[in-house]
Design a protein around this motif. Structure first.
Motif, PDB file in Angstrom:
ATOM      1  N   GLN A 619       0.825  -1.202   0.000  1.00 38.61           N
ATOM      2  CA  GLN A 619       0.000   0.000   0.000  1.00 38.61           C
ATOM      3  C   GLN A 619       0.860   1.253   0.000  1.00 38.61           C
ATOM      4  OE1 GLN A 619      -2.869   0.169   3.221  1.00 38.61           O
ATOM      5  NE2 GLN A 619      -2.826   2.399   3.245  1.00 38.61           N
ATOM      6  N   ILE A 620       1.911   1.256   0.820  1.00 38.98           N
ATOM      7  CA  ILE A 620       2.785   2.427   0.898  1.00 38.98           C
ATOM      8  C   ILE A 620       3.501   2.647  -0.431  1.00 38.98           C
ATOM      9  CG2 ILE A 620       4.812   3.383   2.043  1.00 38.98           C
ATOM     10  CD1 ILE A 620       4.024   1.775   4.523  1.00 38.98           C
ATOM     11  N   VAL A 621       4.074   1.575  -0.975  1.00 38.66           N
ATOM     12  CA  VAL A 621       4.829   1.691  -2.228  1.00 38.66           C
ATOM     13  C   VAL A 621       3.923   2.125  -3.372  1.00 38.66           C
ATOM     14  CG1 VAL A 621       6.150   0.403  -3.941  1.00 38.66           C
ATOM     15  CG2 VAL A 621       6.589   0.038  -1.502  1.00 38.66           C
ATOM     16  N   ALA A 622       2.712   1.558  -3.427  1.00 39.20           N
ATOM     17  CA  ALA A 622       1.786   1.902  -4.504  1.00 39.20           C
ATOM     18  C   ALA A 622       1.377   3.368  -4.426  1.00 39.20           C
ATOM     19  CB  ALA A 622       0.556   1.001  -4.442  1.00 39.20           C
ATOM     20  N   THR A 623       1.092   3.846  -3.222  1.00 35.89           N
ATOM     21  CA  THR A 623       0.702   5.249  -3.061  1.00 35.89           C
ATOM     22  C   THR A 623       1.839   6.181  -3.453  1.00 35.89           C
ATOM     23  OG1 THR A 623      -0.803   4.653  -1.257  1.00 35.89           O
ATOM     24  CG2 THR A 623      -0.139   6.970  -1.424  1.00 35.89           C
ATOM     25  N   TRP A 624       3.039   5.889  -2.944  1.00 38.17           N
ATOM     26  CA  TRP A 624       4.187   6.742  -3.246  1.00 38.17           C
ATOM     27  C   TRP A 624       4.490   6.722  -4.742  1.00 38.17           C
ATOM     28  CZ3 TRP A 624       9.086   5.937  -5.308  1.00 38.17           C
ATOM     29  CH2 TRP A 624       9.993   6.976  -5.144  1.00 38.17           C
ATOM     30  N   ALA A 625       4.488   5.536  -5.340  1.00 32.36           N
ATOM     31  CA  ALA A 625       4.815   5.420  -6.760  1.00 32.36           C
ATOM     32  C   ALA A 625       3.782   6.137  -7.628  1.00 32.36           C
ATOM     33  CB  ALA A 625       4.911   3.944  -7.154  1.00 32.36           C
ATOM     34  N   SER A 626       2.520   6.041  -7.265  1.00 33.44           N
ATOM     35  CA  SER A 626       1.471   6.701  -8.046  1.00 33.44           C
ATOM     36  C   SER A 626       1.637   8.210  -8.017  1.00 33.44           C
ATOM     37  CB  SER A 626       0.093   6.310  -7.501  1.00 33.44           C
ATOM     38  OG  SER A 626      -0.111   4.919  -7.596  1.00 33.44           O
ATOM     39  N   PHE A 627       1.920   8.733  -6.825  1.00 30.41           N
ATOM     40  CA  PHE A 627       2.078  10.179  -6.713  1.00 30.41           C
ATOM     41  C   PHE A 627       3.329  10.641  -7.464  1.00 30.41           C
ATOM     42  CE2 PHE A 627       3.078  14.155  -4.385  1.00 30.41           C
ATOM     43  CZ  PHE A 627       1.880  14.819  -4.610  1.00 30.41           C
ATOM     44  N   GLN A 628       4.412   9.868  -7.361  1.00 30.12           N
ATOM     45  CA  GLN A 628       5.622  10.237  -8.084  1.00 30.12           C
ATOM     46  C   GLN A 628       5.402  10.187  -9.591  1.00 30.12           C
ATOM     47  OE1 GLN A 628       8.503  11.442  -6.904  1.00 30.12           O
ATOM     48  NE2 GLN A 628       7.591  11.431  -4.864  1.00 30.12           N
ATOM     49  N   ALA A 629       4.641   9.201 -10.046  1.00 31.43           N
ATOM     50  CA  ALA A 629       4.374   9.096 -11.478  1.00 31.43           C
ATOM     51  C   ALA A 629       3.586  10.308 -11.969  1.00 31.43           C
ATOM     52  CB  ALA A 629       3.605   7.812 -11.766  1.00 31.43           C
ATOM     53  N   LEU A 630       2.596  10.742 -11.181  1.00 29.13           N
ATOM     54  CA  LEU A 630       1.819  11.914 -11.565  1.00 29.13           C
ATOM     55  C   LEU A 630       2.689  13.166 -11.569  1.00 29.13           C
ATOM     56  CD1 LEU A 630      -0.895  13.105 -12.317  1.00 29.13           C
ATOM     57  CD2 LEU A 630      -1.438  13.312  -9.887  1.00 29.13           C
TER      58      LEU A 630
END
Length: 700
Positions: A619-630
């Motif tokens: 959950q943490i990695v997915a949230t961080w990665a999604s925000f970084q991708a945006l």
């Protein structure tokens, strides 16, 4: 402002964040480590304890180091009803109601964390003649945890029981326990440690298996001992839907004739629970307070994190949307080459010897004519004025004055200039040859009072330079496109901005009331009824801070000055027309994204540390990665709009490690200073002259 006062503020902030982290970690430990009880034994199939005294003994055991094992069991026709995993705000009261209706008493083995949440239920249990036992603090299995943690779990549960009821208990039931025959070697070792602390371990003769929810009749059959036998019977009053347990208890109490239903202590003739000492109760109060604070903090952090993510994502999407619209509008506009007569460029300069020559040469090389360049030497102690004079460039003149500050220097230059259109320029800025021509074109619209140019970072080498370059392109310039369309541009940057003389006259020139004179001036121009627009093709390069200390001083001045300007122009919130758009759009945006959201960042970072230890890694990695991708997509689009290379994008994720923290700490410091009414002075950035060299290197 003394150095001790800011230091004390940082110490106070640090202490507050540490306390917040402690509260969150307590909440995380309570809610995420132990989990809810199910009654399922975890050691089924492991070797049985070798000591036959445990295997064949009664359900109440005293196992202590260096002492023989003792066991007790209820006498015939005495049932000691026990309930595990509570107290539960839904099911415990229902079970207590059934017991009271039948005049029966029972023992409740409580989870300490739940007692801290619902101390009123623990008090009701004791007040109605029942007793409490320890079921650890987080429903952790003693056989599966280190000895130090077992001791802490028992002590904490004992403390919250003491604070809730004023009594203590000597009874312990390990989570996932069953009958004596199911005790393993590891279980026996844990029982031995508990015995050393004075606890009696209470197992069961009859496990009702109610945690399986097999049906009321099956629970009653499992809980009923052979005719005439006494027994300790295990139920659960928490851990899920216990409707079958309540119904089975009611049937068991009504159908079992000739039995006495007692607490464990009554059934095996133990002395009543002693009163708790004051020190133990105080520890319980403290622990309960910390746990409740942690629960409140965790709930607040959930809301805060959700709001921060939504606002952050919303801002990026909004920037992308308005930037796209701004590009389309710009493309539809015909490229004009209107001439407006003499354009005067005002260059306030104080100790700008490192950059002033490059600035003046770039202005003199402008393709706009006629052009007048007025350099105002504001009492420099270096050779700023001499350098400009020795350049001998046509159309350039130097005005000297005693040091009075940048706003005063600008006003001096405005008074000395002859043009109706004025370009205000910082002394460390290098202009593109067509920058002035492009900057003045929007003045063909007579409603335009000011134009913001496109400021770029010249010295963008190294991480700090790259981060500022990305900030200028992504944050400042995308925001300006949005502000342009919304007609609420709050700042025309001091590095490159054009003004109509009549607009400056309407607002009384450049005010010295704030540290952000450019923001103050722009807001005043809008409130005077003029439009302020953005011209992205009017490009100038500026030198940015080359060290964290310089960056701190610059951004602190910007942030504090912006807050001053927002406060000064707060009445625009209630105005109509251009002033109302500035207040309800521009000021609201600045307050939300440049003040309030950064103020929450320290708490968000603490919550992120908490999440690393207590939340699922996917959950943490997915949230961080999604925000970084945006962020990456937005940054790439912004760089493309500005005609910049994508190379610096690799450094964007690293901004979270240093740059972001520095920026929000600046906001925190500036906000506290503003609220306390500290007087601030203008702090000049040390110039190195590297901007011209860096710019020349990129052009070659």
């Amino acid at each position: 402002m003394t150095g001790a006062r800011p230091l004390s503020r940082w110490v106070g902030l640090g202490i507050a964040l540490v306390l917040l982290l402690i509260a969150l970690c307590v909440n995380g430990y309570v809610r995420h480590v132990g989990g809810e009880g199910t009654g399922v034994p975890r050691h089924t199939g492991r070797p049985i304890a070798a000591d036959p005294a445990i295997r064949a003994g009664g359900p109440v055991l005293r196992v202590a180091p260096g002492q023989p094992i003792r066991s007790l069991r209820p006498p015939s026709r005495v049932l000691a009803l026990t309930f595990d995993d509570g107290p539960d705000p839904v099911w415990t009261p229902r079970i207590l109601d059934v017991l009271r209706r039948h005049g029966a008493h029972a023992t409740f083995f409580v989870v300490g964390a739940k007692v801290a949440e619902h101390p009123e239920l623990a008090r009701r249990i004791v007040a109605e003649g029942h007793e409490l036992g320890v079921h650890t603090y987080t429903h952790a299995e003693p056989a599966a945890i280190p000895g130090w943690r077992q001791r802490a779990e028992l002590a904490a549960t004992q403390a919250v029981i003491a604070s809730a009821t004023g009594t203590r208990t000597r009874l312990l039931r390990p989570p996932y326990a069953s009958t004596p025959a199911a005790v393993t070697r590891a279980d026996a070792e844990a029982m031995n440690r508990a015995g050393a602390a004075g606890y009696l371990t209470v197992l069961a003769d009859r496990d009702s298996q109610d945690w399986r929810r097999p049906g009321t009749a099956a629970i009653v059959r499992a809980a009923t001992p052979p005719a005439g036998n006494g027994a300790v019977v295990m139920f659960h009053d928490s851990g899920g839907d216990r409707a079958q347990t309540v119904a089975a208890l009611d049937r068991l109490l009504g159908a079992t004739r000739g039995y006495r239903f007692a607490t464990v202590s009554q059934a095996v003739r133990l002395d009543p629970a002693p009163p708790a000492p004051t020190t133990l109760r105080l520890r319980g109060y403290a622990l309960t307070g910390v746990q409740r604070a942690g629960a409140v903090a965790a709930s607040a952090m959930s809301v805060l994190l959700g709001a921060a993510v939504l606002l952050g994502v919303g801002r990026l999407l909004t920037q992308l949307y308005y930037s796209r619209r701004h590009v389309r509008r710009t493309r539809r506009q015909t490229h004009r080459q209107a001439r407006f007569g003499t354009v005067s460029v005002i260059v306030p300069a104080y100790n700008e010897a490192a950059n002033i020559a490059a600035t003046v040469r770039s202005l003199a090389a402008s393709d706009y004519r006629p052009l007048e360049i007025v350099v105002v030497d504001d009492g420099s102690t270096d050779d700023t004025a001499g350098i400009v004079t020795r350049l001998g460039l046509p159309g350039v003149r130097v005005v000297r004055q005693e040091n009075a500050g940048k706003p005063a220097a600008l006003n001096t230059g405005i008074a000395a200039a002859t043009g109706d259109l004025l370009v205000l320029v910082d002394g460390d800025t290098v202009f593109a040859p067509d920058a002035i021509s492009r900057l003045v074109q929007p003045f063909a619209d007579v409603s335009v009072g000011a134009v913001s140019g496109n400021t770029k970072v010249a010295n963008r080498g190294g991480l700090l330079g790259r981060w500022q370059h990305l900030e200028y392109v992504i944050g400042f310039n995308l925001d300006r496109r949005m502000f342009d369309l919304a007609r609420c541009m709050p700042t025309v940057p001091g590095a490159i901005g054009g003004f109509r003389r009549t607009a400056l006259a309407d607002v009384g020139g450049v005010s010295q009331a704030t540290l952000a004179e450019d923001t103050d001036l722009t807001m005043a121009v809008i409130r005077a009824g003029w439009r302020v627009v953005y011209e992205p093709h009017a490009v100038a390069w500026t030198e940015v801070p080359a060290s964290l200390g310089q960056l701190w001083r610059q951004r602190y001045r910007w942030c504090y000055g912006t807050m001053q300007a927002m406060w000064k122009h707060r009445r625009s919130l209630a105005e109509r027309g251009p002033g109302g758009r500035l207040g309800r759009r521009g000021l609201a945006y600045l307050l939300l994204f440049q003040v309030l959201l950064p103020l929450t960042a320290p708490a968000v970072d603490v919550a992120a540390v908490y999440g690393i230890f207590f939340l699922p890694w996917p959950q943490i990695v997915a949230t961080w990665a999604s925000f970084q991708a945006l962020q990456m997509i937005t940054a790439a689009y912004a760089l493309r709009l500005d005609g910049e290379r994508f190379g610096p994008l690799w450094s964007l994720p690293l901004q979270q490690l240093v740059y972001r923290q520095l920026m929000y700490l600046v906001v925190v410091h500036a906000t506290v200073a503003a609220l306390l009414g500290d007087r601030q002075r203008w702090q000049r950035m040390h110039r190195t002259g590297q901007a011209e060299l860096a710019l020349a290197a990129r052009r070659t």
